[in-house]
Design an enzyme around this catalytic site. Sequence first.
Site, PDB file in Angstrom:
ATOM      1  N   GLU A 104      47.764  32.847  17.876  1.00 47.65           N
ATOM      2  CA  GLU A 104      47.856  32.552  16.409  1.00 47.65           C
ATOM      3  C   GLU A 104      47.192  31.500  15.571  1.00 47.65           C
ATOM      4  O   GLU A 104      46.660  31.938  14.587  1.00 47.65           O
ATOM      5  CB  GLU A 104      49.569  32.528  16.224  1.00 47.65           C
ATOM      6  CG  GLU A 104      50.312  33.715  16.493  1.00 47.65           C
ATOM      7  CD  GLU A 104      50.949  33.486  17.911  1.00 47.65           C
ATOM      8  OE1 GLU A 104      51.920  34.113  17.934  1.00 47.65           O
ATOM      9  OE2 GLU A 104      50.342  32.722  18.774  1.00 47.65           O
ATOM     10  N   CYS A 163      54.198  28.307  16.501  1.00 48.40           N
ATOM     11  CA  CYS A 163      53.255  29.408  15.594  1.00 48.40           C
ATOM     12  C   CYS A 163      53.844  30.096  14.533  1.00 48.40           C
ATOM     13  O   CYS A 163      53.092  30.489  13.476  1.00 48.40           O
ATOM     14  CB  CYS A 163      52.737  30.385  16.808  1.00 48.40           C
ATOM     15  SG  CYS A 163      51.553  29.738  17.922  1.00 48.40           S
ATOM     16  N   SER A 192      36.490  44.697  60.356  1.00 46.26           N
ATOM     17  CA  SER A 192      36.965  45.168  59.063  1.00 46.26           C
ATOM     18  C   SER A 192      35.724  44.887  57.991  1.00 46.26           C
ATOM     19  O   SER A 192      36.150  45.510  56.992  1.00 46.26           O
ATOM     20  CB  SER A 192      38.170  44.123  58.763  1.00 46.26           C
ATOM     21  OG  SER A 192      37.875  42.868  58.355  1.00 46.26           O
ATOM     22  N   TRP A 237      32.480  46.089  56.469  1.00 41.41           N
ATOM     23  CA  TRP A 237      33.251  46.271  55.322  1.00 41.41           C
ATOM     24  C   TRP A 237      33.929  47.540  55.363  1.00 41.41           C
ATOM     25  O   TRP A 237      33.174  48.609  55.582  1.00 41.41           O
ATOM     26  CB  TRP A 237      32.550  46.057  53.934  1.00 41.41           C
ATOM     27  CG  TRP A 237      31.960  44.611  53.868  1.00 41.41           C
ATOM     28  CD1 TRP A 237      30.781  44.339  54.132  1.00 41.41           C
ATOM     29  CD2 TRP A 237      32.852  43.512  53.455  1.00 41.41           C
ATOM     30  NE1 TRP A 237      30.579  42.977  53.820  1.00 41.41           N
ATOM     31  CE2 TRP A 237      31.729  42.615  53.311  1.00 41.41           C
ATOM     32  CE3 TRP A 237      33.879  43.464  52.916  1.00 41.41           C
ATOM     33  CZ2 TRP A 237      31.961  41.027  52.973  1.00 41.41           C
ATOM     34  CZ3 TRP A 237      34.251  41.947  52.532  1.00 41.41           C
ATOM     35  CH2 TRP A 237      33.415  41.080  52.587  1.00 41.41           C
ATOM     36  N   THR A 243      45.179  36.177  58.652  1.00 40.75           N
ATOM     37  CA  THR A 243      44.158  36.561  57.681  1.00 40.75           C
ATOM     38  C   THR A 243      43.236  35.430  57.558  1.00 40.75           C
ATOM     39  O   THR A 243      41.756  35.675  57.707  1.00 40.75           O
ATOM     40  CB  THR A 243      44.390  37.214  56.544  1.00 40.75           C
ATOM     41  OG1 THR A 243      45.139  38.342  56.842  1.00 40.75           O
ATOM     42  CG2 THR A 243      43.542  37.590  55.689  1.00 40.75           C
ATOM     43  N   LEU A 250      38.051  33.415  49.202  1.00 43.28           N
ATOM     44  CA  LEU A 250      38.955  33.755  48.118  1.00 43.28           C
ATOM     45  C   LEU A 250      38.692  33.131  46.694  1.00 43.28           C
ATOM     46  O   LEU A 250      39.566  33.062  45.916  1.00 43.28           O
ATOM     47  CB  LEU A 250      40.343  33.352  48.500  1.00 43.28           C
ATOM     48  CG  LEU A 250      41.110  33.762  49.968  1.00 43.28           C
ATOM     49  CD1 LEU A 250      42.353  33.258  50.116  1.00 43.28           C
ATOM     50  CD2 LEU A 250      41.067  35.344  50.064  1.00 43.28           C
TER      51      LEU A 250
END
Length: 372
Positions: free
Chosen positions: A57, A89, A173, A175, A201, A209
Amino acid sequence: MEPAGESYQDTMGVALGLARRGLGNVWPNPAVGCVIVREGEIVGRGWTQPGGRPHAETEALKRAGEKAKGATAFVTLEPCDHTGKTSPCSQALIDAGITKIVVATTDPDPRVSGKGIDRLKKAGIEVVVDVCKAEADALNEGFFRRIKDNRPLFTLKTATTLDGRIATHSGESQWITGASARKVGHWLRANHDAIMVGSGTAITDNPELTCRLPGMEEHSPVRIFFDSRMRLPLTHKLVSTALKTPTWMVTLPGGDQTRKEAFHNCGVVIIEVEADKDGYPNLPLAAKAFAERGLTRVLVEGGSHLAATLLEYDLIDRVAWMRAPKIIGGDGIPALTGFGVDKLLQAAEFKRTSLGEAGIDQVEFYKRKDKE
């Protein structure tokens, strides 16, 4: 003239589009959009800025200037009514001379809920509510989860073959899916507050990441990895870059103090969580810790045990499933380990919300079905 009633949804759609710009970079605040219309013309646009301030706002009013007087404001979430780092606001809209406000949905935050609308009405402003409510609720489901359930929204993202495998039996894995599907994955990273993986992992893949879409590198989320025994080497990408990209490690209480200090010196934030029945960090407690730190949206990228345990605790709200037109077979590594489903009634159920293609791969999005 003011926009006709039947145009409310179209104009609110513009505000919702602006609000989406904030997903992933405004936590702990909600992502809000605001459009100011006067005599049928949009005179001001705003959305929540990175870090949560300024609010939508405030941005829209600044752009509208004097044209805000006598105008209609379309806001995707009830205007705030409490004084924090900035004034409410709701009062800013009153002071600007807004005469009508169209609100998509109310704010569940007890500091605001209903109070913002009440202040506007007492000031003589006409208020219309629940315009595009379902879309607005879905957009800020993570914020609502944090307020109501003291946890963020969790989205499970996985890339598999047609038979649900994430790797061959030897662990290869990269890709499974193609470049286009991977771009979708990076877009998901950009609109979540954090991305989360298990220690297996993290150790096997040594991932960064981060969001690596051109021009969106600054939208990389907080990186969270689970590591009960603090096995990750200090040379790992997640650790060695922690001073550059915020990184949190979830581990069990106790442990080697020297090791903890080494992670801390590398910039890793350590979150200690009590063990569950299997000796791993308790995920509901971890979810609570994330919410207390302000997270509203967490993307889960693996591994198979972490994903299965989140499902076991009923913590997965959405699923993004990338499916490659390949078949590996039963000796491949599955997307999920077992999580104690003996009967179909125990299965986690989801409703597909969209289906599309990314190159040769299929991309499906699901949301958790409401329990009857």
